[in-house]
Design a protein around this motif. Structure first.
Motif, PDB file in Angstrom:
ATOM      1  N   ASP A  99       5.170   2.910   9.222  1.00  0.00           N
ATOM      2  CA  ASP A  99       5.670   1.552   8.656  1.00  0.00           C
ATOM      3  C   ASP A  99       4.237   0.292   8.383  1.00  0.00           C
ATOM      4  OD1 ASP A  99       5.533   0.528  11.084  1.00  0.00           O
ATOM      5  OD2 ASP A  99       7.525  -0.773  11.273  1.00  0.00           O
ATOM      6  N   LEU A 154       2.657  -1.261  10.115  1.00  0.00           N
ATOM      7  CA  LEU A 154       2.758  -2.638  11.136  1.00  0.00           C
ATOM      8  C   LEU A 154       1.669  -2.812  12.502  1.00  0.00           C
ATOM      9  CD1 LEU A 154       6.951  -2.857  11.671  1.00  0.00           C
ATOM     10  CD2 LEU A 154       5.128  -4.277  10.158  1.00  0.00           C
ATOM     11  N   ALA A 179       2.141 -11.623  16.574  1.00  0.00           N
ATOM     12  CA  ALA A 179       2.046 -11.884  15.228  1.00  0.00           C
ATOM     13  C   ALA A 179       2.341 -13.318  14.975  1.00  0.00           C
ATOM     14  CB  ALA A 179       2.947 -10.250  13.866  1.00  0.00           C
ATOM     15  N   GLU A 223      -0.697 -15.769  12.758  1.00  0.00           N
ATOM     16  CA  GLU A 223      -0.253 -17.105  12.200  1.00  0.00           C
ATOM     17  C   GLU A 223      -1.082 -17.519  12.416  1.00  0.00           C
ATOM     18  OE1 GLU A 223       3.417 -18.074   8.771  1.00  0.00           O
ATOM     19  OE2 GLU A 223       3.771 -16.633  10.820  1.00  0.00           O
ATOM     20  N   ASN A 237      -0.068 -18.317   4.426  1.00  0.00           N
ATOM     21  CA  ASN A 237       1.084 -18.018   4.290  1.00  0.00           C
ATOM     22  C   ASN A 237       2.454 -19.468   2.809  1.00  0.00           C
ATOM     23  OD1 ASN A 237       0.984 -20.433   5.107  1.00  0.00           O
ATOM     24  ND2 ASN A 237       1.493 -19.893   7.513  1.00  0.00           N
ATOM     25  N   ARG A 260      -3.187  -8.075   0.749  1.00  0.00           N
ATOM     26  CA  ARG A 260      -1.857  -6.759   0.691  1.00  0.00           C
ATOM     27  C   ARG A 260      -2.024  -5.798   0.181  1.00  0.00           C
ATOM     28  NH1 ARG A 260      -0.294  -3.844   3.398  1.00  0.00           N
ATOM     29  NH2 ARG A 260       1.655  -4.831   4.430  1.00  0.00           N
ATOM     30  N   ALA A 294      -1.938  -8.702  13.264  1.00  0.00           N
ATOM     31  CA  ALA A 294      -0.718  -7.813  13.825  1.00  0.00           C
ATOM     32  C   ALA A 294       0.096  -8.417  12.410  1.00  0.00           C
ATOM     33  CB  ALA A 294      -0.080  -8.484  15.377  1.00  0.00           C
ATOM     34  N   PHE A 295      -0.159 -10.553  12.311  1.00  0.00           N
ATOM     35  CA  PHE A 295       0.542 -11.162  11.375  1.00  0.00           C
ATOM     36  C   PHE A 295      -0.094 -10.711   9.780  1.00  0.00           C
ATOM     37  CE2 PHE A 295      -0.505 -14.633   8.341  1.00  0.00           C
ATOM     38  CZ  PHE A 295       0.625 -14.876   7.924  1.00  0.00           C
ATOM     39  N   SER A 309      -0.110  -7.599   9.149  1.00  0.00           N
ATOM     40  CA  SER A 309       0.658  -6.237   8.772  1.00  0.00           C
ATOM     41  C   SER A 309       2.124  -6.195   8.127  1.00  0.00           C
ATOM     42  CB  SER A 309       0.299  -5.290   9.766  1.00  0.00           C
ATOM     43  OG  SER A 309       1.019  -5.978  10.745  1.00  0.00           O
ATOM     44  N   ARG A 310       2.343  -7.885   8.597  1.00  0.00           N
ATOM     45  CA  ARG A 310       3.197  -7.762   8.210  1.00  0.00           C
ATOM     46  C   ARG A 310       3.634  -8.741   6.782  1.00  0.00           C
ATOM     47  NH1 ARG A 310       2.931  -7.052  13.666  1.00  0.00           N
ATOM     48  NH2 ARG A 310       4.231  -6.219  15.057  1.00  0.00           N
ATOM     49  N   ILE A 311       2.963  -8.823   6.383  1.00  0.00           N
ATOM     50  CA  ILE A 311       3.198 -10.016   5.251  1.00  0.00           C
ATOM     51  C   ILE A 311       3.243  -8.731   4.034  1.00  0.00           C
ATOM     52  CG2 ILE A 311       1.319 -11.101   3.295  1.00  0.00           C
ATOM     53  CD1 ILE A 311       0.276 -12.013   5.374  1.00  0.00           C
ATOM     54  N   PRO A 312       4.323  -9.316   3.192  1.00  0.00           N
ATOM     55  CA  PRO A 312       4.831  -8.278   2.167  1.00  0.00           C
ATOM     56  C   PRO A 312       3.517  -8.485   1.121  1.00  0.00           C
ATOM     57  CG  PRO A 312       6.589 -10.053   2.519  1.00  0.00           C
ATOM     58  CD  PRO A 312       5.283 -10.334   3.169  1.00  0.00           C
TER      59      PRO A 312
END
Length: 252
Positions: free
Chosen positions: A138, A140, A145, A149, A163, A181, A235-236, A238-241
């Motif tokens: 995935d 992540l 995270a 951020e 963000n 990203r 880590a943060f 990797s979770r941003i669309p």
């Protein structure tokens, strides 16, 4: 005419060489099978079809003998087919070109269709085993995270839109994190951002980067962080669309 004969001879040599190489590339191997599976008649149906398709010779041996591949009725390899009231697994003891091809064939579309095509006889039937679900990466990255951020807003928010809260901040010509990203190499870019311009002139990573040259001080307040901080930011990120940039341009 002589030239034509020479060309025919050259093409014939190339074809023969390719044929010889194809034969040599199909390495024979030994396949260990229990007696009841051997007696079922299923392997007499299956193995010749594999050998004919791939030009790979298989020697059947008993469970006590040395073998590159073993068919087992206990979990210990890749499930390949069901029959005789149990699931059979292929355990590769030694990977060679032939054994790799055998496992790929058994679990591929052609092999599975061949297994399912076995004509049941005297109540003996075989079917392809359910395919093993492949783990999906995935993307992540493990880490804090939430902390990442906050650090990204403090250290990166001066130039980048990090963000939703910083969407009106940053420098207009600097790509947002969501834009970054979308890049295929976003991860190595973030991992080594401190080495990519313009960051080296104002970034310090503890125990990684060299101190600034006293004769060339940073042009802005330095960004100072640890590798632990960077891991949290990764880590943060990797979770941003990834940003939706729309369909590619169509040229006429």
């Amino acid at each position: 005419m002589a030239c034509r004969k020479l060309l025919i001879f050259v093409f014939a040599c190339i074809w023969m060489s390719a044929s010889v190489n194809a034969v040599r590339s199909a390495e024979p191997f030994r396949l260990s099978v229990p007696q009841d599976l051997n007696d079922s008649g299923f392997l007499k149906y299956l193995l010749p079809r594999f050998s004919l398709k791939t030009n790979t010779r298989i020697e059947l041996v008993s469970p006590e003998d040395l073998a590159e591949v073993r068919l087992l009725d206990e979990q210990g390899g890749t499930p390949v087919f069901d029959g005789l009231d149990r699931t059979w697994y292929a355990s590769v003891e030694q990977e060679t070109g032939g054994t790799k091809r055998f496992l790929e064939w058994l679990t591929g579309d052609v092999g599975r269709r061949t297994i399912d095509g076995f004509p049941a006889k005297d109540g003996i039937a075989f079917t392809a085993a359910a395919p093993v679900a492949k783990e999906v990466d995935d993307g992540l990255i493990a880490g804090d995270a939430g902390k990442g951020e906050k650090l990204a807003v403090v250290h990166c928010g001066r130039c980048h839109r990090v963000n939703a809260a910083t969407r009106m901040a940053g420098i207009g010509s600097t790509p947002s994190f969501a834009i970054l990203r979308t890049l295929a190499d976003w991860k190595p870019r973030f991992e080594a951002f401190f080495a990519l311009n313009p960051h080296p002139s104002f970034t310090l990573i503890e125990d990684v980067t060299e101190p600034f040259d006293e004769t060339r001080p940073p042009p802005i307040v330095p960004v100072e962080m640890t590798l632990e901080d960077l891991d949290a930011i990764l880590a943060f990120v990797s979770r941003i669309p990834p940003a939706d940039l729309g369909a590619p341009l169509q040229y006429q």
